[in-house]
Design a protein around this motif. Structure first.
Motif, short mmCIF file in Angstrom:
data_model
loop_
_atom_site.label_atom_id
_atom_site.label_comp_id
_atom_site.label_asym_id
_atom_site.label_seq_id
_atom_site.Cartn_x
_atom_site.Cartn_y
_atom_site.Cartn_z
N ALA A 248 0.80 -1.22 0.00
CA ALA A 248 0.00 0.00 0.00
C ALA A 248 0.83 1.27 0.00
O ALA A 248 0.49 2.24 -0.68
CB ALA A 248 -0.96 0.00 1.19
N ASP A 249 1.93 1.30 0.76
CA ASP A 249 2.72 2.53 0.83
C ASP A 249 3.29 2.90 -0.54
O ASP A 249 3.27 4.06 -0.96
CB ASP A 249 3.85 2.39 1.85
N LEU A 250 3.82 1.90 -1.25
CA LEU A 250 4.39 2.17 -2.57
C LEU A 250 3.30 2.55 -3.57
O LEU A 250 3.44 3.53 -4.32
CB LEU A 250 5.14 0.93 -3.07
N PRO B 106 12.75 -5.39 -1.66
CA PRO B 106 13.48 -4.11 -1.76
C PRO B 106 12.60 -2.90 -1.52
O PRO B 106 13.07 -1.86 -1.06
CB PRO B 106 14.03 -4.13 -3.19
N HIS B 107 11.31 -3.01 -1.80
CA HIS B 107 10.38 -1.91 -1.56
C HIS B 107 10.16 -1.67 -0.08
O HIS B 107 9.68 -0.61 0.31
CB HIS B 107 9.05 -2.20 -2.24
N ARG B 108 10.52 -2.65 0.75
CA ARG B 108 10.47 -2.47 2.20
C ARG B 108 11.85 -2.14 2.78
O ARG B 108 11.97 -1.42 3.76
CB ARG B 108 9.94 -3.74 2.88
N ASP B 109 12.90 -2.70 2.18
CA ASP B 109 14.26 -2.49 2.68
C ASP B 109 14.77 -1.09 2.41
O ASP B 109 15.56 -0.54 3.19
CB ASP B 109 15.21 -3.53 2.07
N ASP B 110 14.36 -0.50 1.29
CA ASP B 110 14.77 0.87 0.95
C ASP B 110 13.58 1.58 0.32
O ASP B 110 13.58 1.90 -0.86
CB ASP B 110 15.96 0.84 -0.01
#
Length: 272
Positions: A86-88, A233-237
């Protein structure tokens, strides 16, 4: 033959759960590992169903204004669902893009009949949902500015949309932790820029697998390597992934040349 290639892929690589722990035949009932905090972006939901036996409930993140807006179609990973990203997706909507993602009937984490091999049927689901969105949302969507994105098995679904199951409506694509099938299909149809986002420490879809798919793309392409990121990667950075992918959409769907010029500043390897 195509179905067997997917069975081989998932068995050989361990791509049995893109986001959540648990068995591929009995997905975990807890929220997936990639679950993001609830977004405040305006959303709508549609109860699509392909053929009457493939329910595809689809969440739509709505940008401000009346449109027509570019459409970004998003495919989730195994044992996941659209809201886990959701954030992305909300960041893309905040930048003016209409973002839509279905729950695939046999690969989301609470699927009544979970089947990782059903990924082979998801490109056809994507064709159907995009067509339904164009009808349901009318003037809110620009039919000439449509792109596809996905994570892990959703990225494999996206590869299909630019290969043997080519959807010629798509103008650009994003693959987060993506690769081809065990028996690769050639990219086909009209040229479309593709962006790969890959964690160097990913053990589910390896860096080598992702870069191998990247090397097969005959069109303008980019590869964003995140040295310290794993399979999410969308959570890591999150800040870098959100800003880079948003600029990619601004360039490919809006013709924003300033956004295109910003892309190399992220360390992106590209032929853009």
């Amino acid at each position: 033959m195509l179905r067997r290639s997917f069975l081989t892929l998932f068995a050989a690589t361990g791509l049995t759960a893109c986001s959540a722990p648990g068995s591929p035949t009995a997905p975990a009932s807890t929220a997936p590992e990639s679950a993001a905090p609830a977004s405040t972006a305006p959303v709508s939901e549609f109860a699509f169903n392909r053929g009457g036996d493939r329910p595809l409930p689809t969440k739509v993140w709505l940008p401000a204004g009346t449109g027509p807006h570019p459409l970004i179609y998003f495919s989730h990973g195994l044992t996941s669902q659209p809201n886990d990203y959701a954030d992305l997706l909300a960041a893309w909507a905040a930048a003016g893009f209409l973002v839509a993602g279905p729950k695939y009937p046999h690969t989301w984490y609470e699927a009544p009949e979970y089947d990782a091999d059903d990924v082979v049927n998801q490109p056809a689901d994507a064709h159907y949902v995009i067509t339904e969105l164009l009808t349901s949302l009318g003037g809110h969507v620009d039919p000439h500015r449509i792109a596809a994105a996905g994570h892990s098995a959703g990225a494999i679904t996206t590869v299909g949309l630019f290969s043997g199951s080519r959807d010629v409506r798509l103008k650009a694509g994003l693959l987060i932790a993506g690769r081809q099938m065990e028996q690769p299909s050639p990219f086909a149809g009209p040229a479309a820029p593709l962006l790969f986002v890959q964690g160097k420490k990913d053990k589910t879809v390896t860096y080598e697998q992702a870069y191998g798919a990247f090397n097969e793309v005959p069109w303008p392409k980019g590869f964003l390597e995140l040295p310290d990121a794993g399979h999410l990667p969308h959570r890591d950075d999150p800040a870098l992934v959100a800003s880079t992918t948003t600029d990619f959409w601004r360039w490919t769907l809006n013709g924003d040349q300033a956004a295109r010029q910003r892309l190399p500043e992220t360390g992106l390897t590209s032929t853009f």
